[in-house]
Design a protein around this motif. Structure first.
Motif, PDB file in Angstrom:
ATOM      1  N   MET A   1     -39.502  34.311  -4.643  1.00 22.98           N
ATOM      2  CA  MET A   1     -39.115  34.646  -3.290  1.00 22.98           C
ATOM      3  C   MET A   1     -37.915  35.592  -3.341  1.00 22.98           C
ATOM      4  SD  MET A   1     -38.994  31.751  -0.353  1.00 22.98           S
ATOM      5  CE  MET A   1     -39.152  30.247  -1.280  1.00 22.98           C
ATOM      6  N   ASP A   2     -38.020  36.624  -2.575  1.00 22.69           N
ATOM      7  CA  ASP A   2     -36.886  37.556  -2.544  1.00 22.69           C
ATOM      8  C   ASP A   2     -35.947  37.209  -1.381  1.00 22.69           C
ATOM      9  OD1 ASP A   2     -38.389  38.405  -0.419  1.00 22.69           O
ATOM     10  OD2 ASP A   2     -38.342  40.524  -0.936  1.00 22.69           O
ATOM     11  N   GLU A   3     -34.853  37.892  -1.334  1.00 13.96           N
ATOM     12  CA  GLU A   3     -33.814  37.602  -0.349  1.00 13.96           C
ATOM     13  C   GLU A   3     -34.297  37.784   1.088  1.00 13.96           C
ATOM     14  OE1 GLU A   3     -29.422  39.273   0.794  1.00 13.96           O
ATOM     15  OE2 GLU A   3     -30.021  39.395  -1.302  1.00 13.96           O
ATOM     16  N   GLY A   4     -35.146  38.775   1.325  1.00 13.62           N
ATOM     17  CA  GLY A   4     -35.683  39.033   2.664  1.00 13.62           C
ATOM     18  C   GLY A   4     -36.517  37.872   3.180  1.00 13.62           C
ATOM     19  N   GLU A   5     -37.351  37.300   2.311  1.00 13.96           N
ATOM     20  CA  GLU A   5     -38.177  36.158   2.712  1.00 13.96           C
ATOM     21  C   GLU A   5     -37.317  34.945   3.028  1.00 13.96           C
ATOM     22  OE1 GLU A   5     -40.710  35.904  -0.711  1.00 13.96           O
ATOM     23  OE2 GLU A   5     -42.374  36.870   0.353  1.00 13.96           O
ATOM     24  N   ILE A   6     -36.284  34.747   2.235  1.00 11.21           N
ATOM     25  CA  ILE A   6     -35.391  33.610   2.463  1.00 11.21           C
ATOM     26  C   ILE A   6     -34.675  33.761   3.802  1.00 11.21           C
ATOM     27  CG2 ILE A   6     -33.308  32.440   1.637  1.00 11.21           C
ATOM     28  CD1 ILE A   6     -34.277  33.100  -1.228  1.00 11.21           C
ATOM     29  N   ILE A   7     -34.201  34.967   4.081  1.00 12.40           N
ATOM     30  CA  ILE A   7     -33.517  35.220   5.357  1.00 12.40           C
ATOM     31  C   ILE A   7     -34.483  35.029   6.526  1.00 12.40           C
ATOM     32  CG2 ILE A   7     -32.436  37.019   6.770  1.00 12.40           C
ATOM     33  CD1 ILE A   7     -31.129  38.050   4.182  1.00 12.40           C
ATOM     34  N   GLU A   8     -35.714  35.486   6.369  1.00 13.09           N
ATOM     35  CA  GLU A   8     -36.724  35.321   7.425  1.00 13.09           C
ATOM     36  C   GLU A   8     -37.019  33.846   7.666  1.00 13.09           C
ATOM     37  OE1 GLU A   8     -41.399  36.426   8.155  1.00 13.09           O
ATOM     38  OE2 GLU A   8     -40.199  37.795   6.920  1.00 13.09           O
ATOM     39  N   MET A   9     -37.159  33.073   6.591  1.00 17.77           N
ATOM     40  CA  MET A   9     -37.409  31.637   6.723  1.00 17.77           C
ATOM     41  C   MET A   9     -36.222  30.939   7.398  1.00 17.77           C
ATOM     42  SD  MET A   9     -39.318  30.860   3.083  1.00 17.77           S
ATOM     43  CE  MET A   9     -38.904  29.159   3.129  1.00 17.77           C
ATOM     44  N   ALA A  10     -35.015  31.360   7.049  1.00 18.78           N
ATOM     45  CA  ALA A  10     -33.829  30.776   7.660  1.00 18.78           C
ATOM     46  C   ALA A  10     -33.786  31.087   9.154  1.00 18.78           C
ATOM     47  CB  ALA A  10     -32.568  31.294   6.973  1.00 18.78           C
ATOM     48  N   ASP A  11     -34.176  32.302   9.532  1.00 18.43           N
ATOM     49  CA  ASP A  11     -34.215  32.671  10.956  1.00 18.43           C
ATOM     50  C   ASP A  11     -35.232  31.830  11.719  1.00 18.43           C
ATOM     51  OD1 ASP A  11     -32.206  34.557  10.761  1.00 18.43           O
ATOM     52  OD2 ASP A  11     -33.583  36.267  10.528  1.00 18.43           O
ATOM     53  N   VAL A  12     -36.396  31.623  11.093  1.00 19.10           N
ATOM     54  CA  VAL A  12     -37.432  30.804  11.738  1.00 19.10           C
ATOM     55  C   VAL A  12     -36.914  29.380  11.943  1.00 19.10           C
ATOM     56  CG1 VAL A  12     -39.704  29.765  11.402  1.00 19.10           C
ATOM     57  CG2 VAL A  12     -39.375  32.188  10.920  1.00 19.10           C
ATOM     58  N   LEU A  13     -36.291  28.817  10.910  1.00 17.06           N
ATOM     59  CA  LEU A  13     -35.744  27.465  11.029  1.00 17.06           C
ATOM     60  C   LEU A  13     -34.641  27.397  12.076  1.00 17.06           C
ATOM     61  CD1 LEU A  13     -35.625  26.288   7.319  1.00 17.06           C
ATOM     62  CD2 LEU A  13     -37.070  25.412   9.148  1.00 17.06           C
ATOM     63  N   LYS A  14     -33.819  28.414  12.147  1.00 19.41           N
ATOM     64  CA  LYS A  14     -32.748  28.456  13.139  1.00 19.41           C
ATOM     65  C   LYS A  14     -33.316  28.462  14.553  1.00 19.41           C
ATOM     66  CE  LYS A  14     -28.832  31.196  14.719  1.00 19.41           C
ATOM     67  NZ  LYS A  14     -28.167  32.480  14.652  1.00 19.41           N
ATOM     68  N   LYS A  15     -34.368  29.273  14.770  1.00 15.78           N
ATOM     69  CA  LYS A  15     -34.994  29.339  16.096  1.00 15.78           C
ATOM     70  C   LYS A  15     -35.610  28.000  16.460  1.00 15.78           C
ATOM     71  CE  LYS A  15     -35.960  34.294  16.091  1.00 15.78           C
ATOM     72  NZ  LYS A  15     -36.986  35.318  16.009  1.00 15.78           N
ATOM     73  N   LYS A  16     -36.288  27.350  15.513  1.00 11.75           N
ATOM     74  CA  LYS A  16     -36.900  26.045  15.781  1.00 11.75           C
ATOM     75  C   LYS A  16     -35.831  25.013  16.118  1.00 11.75           C
ATOM     76  CE  LYS A  16     -41.337  26.297  13.644  1.00 11.75           C
ATOM     77  NZ  LYS A  16     -42.261  26.126  14.734  1.00 11.75           N
ATOM     78  N   TYR A  17     -34.728  25.047  15.373  1.00 12.05           N
ATOM     79  CA  TYR A  17     -33.637  24.111  15.622  1.00 12.05           C
ATOM     80  C   TYR A  17     -33.048  24.336  17.014  1.00 12.05           C
ATOM     81  CZ  TYR A  17     -29.264  21.580  15.037  1.00 12.05           C
ATOM     82  OH  TYR A  17     -28.211  20.713  15.202  1.00 12.05           O
ATOM     83  N   GLU A  18     -32.850  25.582  17.399  1.00 11.02           N
ATOM     84  CA  GLU A  18     -32.312  25.883  18.730  1.00 11.02           C
ATOM     85  C   GLU A  18     -33.261  25.427  19.827  1.00 11.02           C
ATOM     86  OE1 GLU A  18     -31.559  30.074  18.410  1.00 11.02           O
ATOM     87  OE2 GLU A  18     -29.600  29.781  17.453  1.00 11.02           O
ATOM     88  N   GLU A  19     -34.577  25.586  19.600  1.00  7.85           N
ATOM     89  CA  GLU A  19     -35.568  25.112  20.574  1.00  7.85           C
ATOM     90  C   GLU A  19     -35.487  23.598  20.720  1.00  7.85           C
ATOM     91  OE1 GLU A  19     -39.441  26.441  19.372  1.00  7.85           O
ATOM     92  OE2 GLU A  19     -38.917  28.553  19.552  1.00  7.85           O
ATOM     93  N   LEU A  20     -35.380  22.905  19.590  1.00  8.71           N
ATOM     94  CA  LEU A  20     -35.286  21.444  19.638  1.00  8.71           C
ATOM     95  C   LEU A  20     -34.004  20.990  20.330  1.00  8.71           C
ATOM     96  CD1 LEU A  20     -36.606  20.464  16.099  1.00  8.71           C
ATOM     97  CD2 LEU A  20     -37.728  20.064  18.297  1.00  8.71           C
ATOM     98  N   GLU A  21     -32.903  21.677  20.078  1.00 11.04           N
ATOM     99  CA  GLU A  21     -31.652  21.342  20.761  1.00 11.04           C
ATOM    100  C   GLU A  21     -31.774  21.530  22.271  1.00 11.04           C
ATOM    101  OE1 GLU A  21     -28.557  23.698  18.873  1.00 11.04           O
ATOM    102  OE2 GLU A  21     -27.707  21.843  18.073  1.00 11.04           O
ATOM    103  N   LYS A  22     -32.433  22.603  22.684  1.00  6.63           N
ATOM    104  CA  LYS A  22     -32.608  22.867  24.112  1.00  6.63           C
ATOM    105  C   LYS A  22     -33.488  21.784  24.749  1.00  6.63           C
ATOM    106  CE  LYS A  22     -33.696  26.509  27.357  1.00  6.63           C
ATOM    107  NZ  LYS A  22     -34.013  27.920  27.545  1.00  6.63           N
ATOM    108  N   LYS A  23     -34.578  21.409  24.067  1.00  8.47           N
ATOM    109  CA  LYS A  23     -35.447  20.347  24.583  1.00  8.47           C
ATOM    110  C   LYS A  23     -34.687  19.030  24.696  1.00  8.47           C
ATOM    111  CE  LYS A  23     -39.877  22.143  22.976  1.00  8.47           C
ATOM    112  NZ  LYS A  23     -41.031  21.938  22.076  1.00  8.47           N
ATOM    113  N   GLU A  24     -33.856  18.733  23.691  1.00  9.94           N
ATOM    114  CA  GLU A  24     -33.071  17.502  23.729  1.00  9.94           C
ATOM    115  C   GLU A  24     -32.092  17.511  24.893  1.00  9.94           C
ATOM    116  OE1 GLU A  24     -30.074  14.828  20.956  1.00  9.94           O
ATOM    117  OE2 GLU A  24     -30.954  16.648  20.123  1.00  9.94           O
ATOM    118  N   GLU A  25     -31.462  18.648  25.136  1.00  9.31           N
ATOM    119  CA  GLU A  25     -30.522  18.772  26.249  1.00  9.31           C
ATOM    120  C   GLU A  25     -31.238  18.544  27.582  1.00  9.31           C
ATOM    121  OE1 GLU A  25     -27.711  22.214  28.212  1.00  9.31           O
ATOM    122  OE2 GLU A  25     -28.064  22.285  26.055  1.00  9.31           O
ATOM    123  N   ILE A  26     -32.436  19.098  27.722  1.00  9.01           N
ATOM    124  CA  ILE A  26     -33.220  18.913  28.949  1.00  9.01           C
ATOM    125  C   ILE A  26     -33.582  17.437  29.120  1.00  9.01           C
ATOM    126  CG2 ILE A  26     -35.455  19.409  30.024  1.00  9.01           C
ATOM    127  CD1 ILE A  26     -35.194  22.261  28.778  1.00  9.01           C
TER     128      ILE A  26
END
Length: 84
Positions: free
Chosen positions: A1-26
């Motif tokens: 895995m190169d650095e770009g793939e790792i950064i992309e995976m981290a972004d995807v996880l960050k977005k999912k985490y933010e979605e879950l936080e928003k759902k929890e807040e609601i």
């Protein structure tokens, strides 16, 4: 895995985490609003229960008022802690 793939995976996880936080807040907001509504209903049921002692009501109506008050009390004042 190169650095770009790792950064992309981290972004995807960050977005999912933010979605879950928003759902929890609601969900927390909805829970607060439902609790407020149940508290109002419980207060009304207690008033009706006290007023029914002053007035002659049919037994079935007196039973219903007591049952509603008891059910709301069980819902609002349970001793179990919820993991929310």
């Amino acid at each position: 895995m190169d650095e770009g793939e790792i950064i992309e995976m981290a972004d995807v996880l960050k977005k999912k985490y933010e979605e879950l936080e928003k759902k929890e807040e609601i969900q927390r907001f909805k829970m607060q609003e439902m609790t407020k509504s149940l508290c109002v209903a419980y207060g009304c049921a207690r008033l009706l229960d006290q007023m029914s002692d002053m007035v002659e009501l049919p037994v079935s109506m007196d039973f219903l008022i007591g049952s509603i008050r008891s059910s709301l009390s069980d819902i609002l004042f349970t001793n179990e802690e919820l993991d929310i």
